[in-house]
Design a protein around this motif. Structure first.
Motif, short mmCIF file in Angstrom:
data_model
loop_
_atom_site.label_atom_id
_atom_site.label_comp_id
_atom_site.label_asym_id
_atom_site.label_seq_id
_atom_site.Cartn_x
_atom_site.Cartn_y
_atom_site.Cartn_z
N HIS A 159 -26.04 5.86 -44.02
CA HIS A 159 -25.16 4.75 -43.54
C HIS A 159 -23.88 4.45 -44.54
CE1 HIS A 159 -28.90 3.46 -41.21
NE2 HIS A 159 -27.93 3.59 -40.27
N VAL A 160 -24.36 4.40 -45.72
CA VAL A 160 -23.54 4.26 -46.84
C VAL A 160 -22.37 5.45 -46.91
CG1 VAL A 160 -22.91 3.66 -49.37
CG2 VAL A 160 -24.95 3.04 -48.11
N PHE A 161 -22.84 6.74 -46.74
CA PHE A 161 -22.06 7.94 -46.73
C PHE A 161 -21.31 8.01 -45.74
CE2 PHE A 161 -25.86 9.57 -49.68
CZ PHE A 161 -25.37 8.75 -50.49
N ASP A 162 -21.71 7.71 -44.48
CA ASP A 162 -20.92 7.89 -43.34
C ASP A 162 -19.60 6.93 -43.40
OD1 ASP A 162 -22.43 9.46 -41.87
OD2 ASP A 162 -23.71 8.13 -40.68
N GLU A 217 -24.22 10.58 -58.94
CA GLU A 217 -25.51 10.54 -59.88
C GLU A 217 -26.72 9.93 -58.80
OE1 GLU A 217 -25.60 11.03 -64.22
OE2 GLU A 217 -26.20 9.00 -63.98
N SER A 218 -26.88 10.39 -57.89
CA SER A 218 -28.03 9.84 -57.03
C SER A 218 -29.27 11.09 -56.53
CB SER A 218 -27.51 9.15 -55.64
OG SER A 218 -28.37 8.46 -55.09
N PRO A 219 -29.81 11.29 -57.29
CA PRO A 219 -30.63 12.51 -56.98
C PRO A 219 -31.27 12.51 -55.69
CG PRO A 219 -30.91 11.75 -59.33
CD PRO A 219 -30.13 10.80 -58.70
N SER A 220 -32.05 11.53 -55.31
CA SER A 220 -32.73 11.47 -54.44
C SER A 220 -31.85 11.72 -52.89
CB SER A 220 -33.59 10.22 -54.22
OG SER A 220 -33.14 9.13 -53.83
N SER A 221 -30.71 11.00 -53.21
CA SER A 221 -29.83 11.12 -51.70
C SER A 221 -28.86 12.25 -52.01
CB SER A 221 -29.40 9.89 -51.42
OG SER A 221 -28.51 9.39 -52.65
N ARG A 222 -28.67 13.00 -53.07
CA ARG A 222 -27.58 14.10 -53.13
C ARG A 222 -27.36 14.87 -51.92
NH1 ARG A 222 -26.39 18.04 -58.32
NH2 ARG A 222 -24.04 18.79 -57.67
N PRO A 223 -28.62 15.73 -51.45
CA PRO A 223 -28.35 16.29 -50.29
C PRO A 223 -27.64 15.49 -49.05
CG PRO A 223 -30.55 16.70 -51.22
CD PRO A 223 -30.00 15.68 -51.81
N GLU A 224 -28.21 14.40 -48.69
CA GLU A 224 -27.49 13.62 -47.80
C GLU A 224 -25.91 13.46 -48.01
OE1 GLU A 224 -28.47 11.46 -43.91
OE2 GLU A 224 -29.30 13.03 -45.21
N LEU A 225 -25.65 13.13 -49.28
CA LEU A 225 -24.28 13.05 -49.59
C LEU A 225 -23.44 14.05 -49.25
CD1 LEU A 225 -21.96 11.24 -51.09
CD2 LEU A 225 -22.79 12.67 -53.05
N PRO A 275 -36.89 9.12 -47.00
CA PRO A 275 -38.24 9.58 -46.96
C PRO A 275 -38.55 11.15 -47.44
CG PRO A 275 -37.18 9.65 -44.72
CD PRO A 275 -36.22 9.11 -45.77
N ALA A 276 -37.39 11.66 -47.64
CA ALA A 276 -37.70 13.38 -48.00
C ALA A 276 -36.44 13.53 -48.93
CB ALA A 276 -37.68 14.13 -46.82
N TYR A 277 -36.65 14.66 -49.76
CA TYR A 277 -35.78 15.12 -50.63
C TYR A 277 -35.52 16.60 -50.32
CZ TYR A 277 -33.29 17.13 -54.64
OH TYR A 277 -32.24 17.97 -55.48
N GLY A 278 -34.18 17.14 -50.45
CA GLY A 278 -33.82 18.56 -50.07
C GLY A 278 -33.48 18.76 -48.90
#
Length: 548
Positions: A371-374, A389-397, A545-548
């Motif tokens: 939601h933030v990235f949208d 520098e947000s490792p868990s959400s970098r793929p989503e970014l 809920p997931a990474y990658g």
């Protein structure tokens, strides 16, 4: 000028200049008139009474010092000057120096040392500095005499530029007020770097690409910059090839809103093979082949693919699985290939279209990073520099916020935390007319949170978007995937990033709702380029809920 030590009484108005004054001239000659530092007692003689044309920037931790300098050097394209305090200062900066080396950012780092005259007796604050930060510096100098210090600083500039990383000079505190001597510095006053095009090898590359049935391009950090983007884009369009970004890249090597952009290569071997399946020639421009995490069995690329690598960095070829590697700059190589390869029909759409915007959360549901990235993607000015520098959400970014301009994305290729927040400050200092946004996890921000004081004190108009989930989400996800049971670390939901930011002098806002966030970004993003003070948006989100 006098100091507390009568043996160091030196008349700086005397015809023979001091080491200190001679070093100031070296800094002026090389455009290093901004000093990034967190000084200690071994730096007093060097720093007190600075001339008015030298600009001093204080940070409250050495990681922030080097992070700010790294951002500044990235933005300006020139080496930044850093001053660190003997053992503690250099050791505290080790992780940030590793990032500067992996990101290939030139820094000239002067490290203080105890008084030369009693080093033999191991005095208090004497630093055992050799090897303290391993081989991350591209060069380390220990001048044998005080009069050798100006030349060593000039050489450090040369080494930082040619080695593309941090170069260190260790200077005992009593050296600064000693006579400089008359020797000319043993380093050129002006360094110009440019590799020739590949010459005859262009024909080999062109032939391989022309004979390919389905070529693909992978770009990396060394393909960032206006001339590189233009040349790579023209070549990809001529080849009709999709373009992927390297895994874990520090910078974007291609416009990510271009129809040919396929996405970011994933961090696992099997997923890379799946992404590149069917492509018989893989042209890698400005990237290693390939940086991966975690380990998986199997080859990095499909067995039937030929890998061609073009990189300006020789060390990228030392650990490459490319069939043929060429050490050359990206832009002239692509320009030369344009006149040699045949045009072919291209892909009309991305191999991996951008993610569709998420529906706003319903009443009682938390915000998610998506939601933030949208909302960011919808409102960011095109020329924004986004620091991640947000490792868990970098793929989503990556899926939701494309880099749309050269130098539009920056991250830490080395993977260590604490870089993003101070780097954003340095970027804004070095590129004051561009909007700068740092997207940080709350855990990541705490590794460099002291940098917010520097941002407030020096009126640095960067926007810090902190995704606060109250824990180390990336570690939680990796622990879950390991199947080894519950991790031992707790959450830290008691921490208030907004409260810390305000305590360090920054304007901050805690946000928990979609409408509230949309309104804040609508207010601040359009005028971000002209901001003259930092702003922290502390956004409450649920962990992905997931990474990658």
């Amino acid at each position: 000028m006098t100091t507390a030590d009568p043996d160091l009484v030196v008349d700086e108005a005397a015809p023979e200049t001091t080491v200190r004054k001679a070093v100031f001239e070296v800094l002026r000659r090389h455009g290093m008139t901004t000093i990034f530092a967190n000084p200690g007692s071994t730096e007093i003689t060097f720093l007190t009474g600075l001339p008015d044309d030298l600009d001093f920037k204080l940070a409250l931790h050495e990681g922030s010092v080097v992070g700010m300098a790294t951002g500044w050097a990235t933005a300006t394209g020139r080496p930044a000057f850093v001053n660190l305090h003997t053992t503690a200062g250099l050791a505290n900066a080790a992780g940030a120096l590793a990032t500067a080396r992996t990101n290939r950012v030139p820094l000239v780092v002067v490290v203080g040392q105890q008084d030369r005259r009693h080093l033999a007796h191991d005095p208090f604050l004497a630093g055992r500095l050799s090897g303290l930060v391993g081989d991350y510096p591209v060069w380390t100098g220990h001048p044998a005499r005080a009069e050798d210090v100006p030349g060593a600083v000039a050489r450090a500039h040369h080494e930082a530029v040619t080695g593309e990383g941090p170069a260190l000079v260790v200077v005992p505190m009593d050296d600064w007020l000693q006579p400089a001597g008359q020797l000319r510095a043993a380093a050129p006053a002006d360094i110009r770097r440019g590799r020739p095009t590949l010459g005859a090898a262009i024909g080999e590359l062109a032939s391989a690409l022309d004979n390919a049935e389905d070529p693909v391009v992978v770009v990396g950090s060394a393909a960032d910059g206006e001339s590189n983007w233009a040349a790579v884009t023209a070549l990809a369009e001529r080849l009709g090839a999709p373009v992927w970004q390297e895994p874990f890249g520090a910078r974007a090597g291609f416009p990510q809103d271009h129809p040919a952009f396929a996405g970011h290569l994933p961090p696992a071997r099997s997923a890379v093979r799946a992404a590149l399946a069917g492509h018989d020639v893989i042209l890698v421009l400005g990237a290693p082949v390939f940086r991966q995490y975690p380990w998986e069995p199997g080859e990095l690329v499909p067995a039937t693919s030929t890998v061609l690598q073009v990189t300006p960095y020789a060390d990228d070829t030392h650990h490459s699985i490319a069939d043929r590697a060429f050490i050359a700059d990206v832009s002239p190589t692509c320009q030369a290939l344009l006149g040699r390869v045949r045009a072919r029909a291209g892909h009309s759409a991305s191999a991996r279209p951008p993610a569709k915007p998420l529906s706003p959360p319903r009443a009682g549901e938390p915000l998610r990073p998506g939601h933030v990235f949208d909302l960011l993607a919808r409102g960011l000015p095109q020329d924004t520099i986004l620091v991640e520098e947000s490792p868990s959400s970098r793929p989503e970014l990556h899926r939701r916020v494309p880099a749309r301009a050269p130098h539009g994305f920056l991250s830490a290729a080395a993977g260590g935390l604490g870089f993003g927040l101070p780097a954003a400050i340095g970027l804004k200092l070095g590129a004051p007319r561009r909007p700068v946004v740092a997207v940080l996890g709350d855990g990541s921000s705490l590794y460099g949170i002291q940098g917010l004081w520097s941002a407030a004190h020096y009126r640095v108009g960067a926007l810090f978007v902190v995704l606060s989930n109250g824990g180390y989400a990336i570690m939680d996800r990796l622990a879950e995937q390991s199947g080894q049971g519950k991790p031992p670390w707790p959450s830290f939901s008691e921490v208030s990033i907004a409260g810390i930011a305000e305590g360090l002098g920054c304007l901050a806002q805690r946000i928990s709702g979609h409408d509230e966030l949309a309104a804040a970004l609508a207010d601040h993003l359009p005028v971000l380029a002209g901001r003259t003070s930092p702003l922290v948006l502390d956004i409450e989100v649920a962990a992905d809920p997931a990474y990658g």
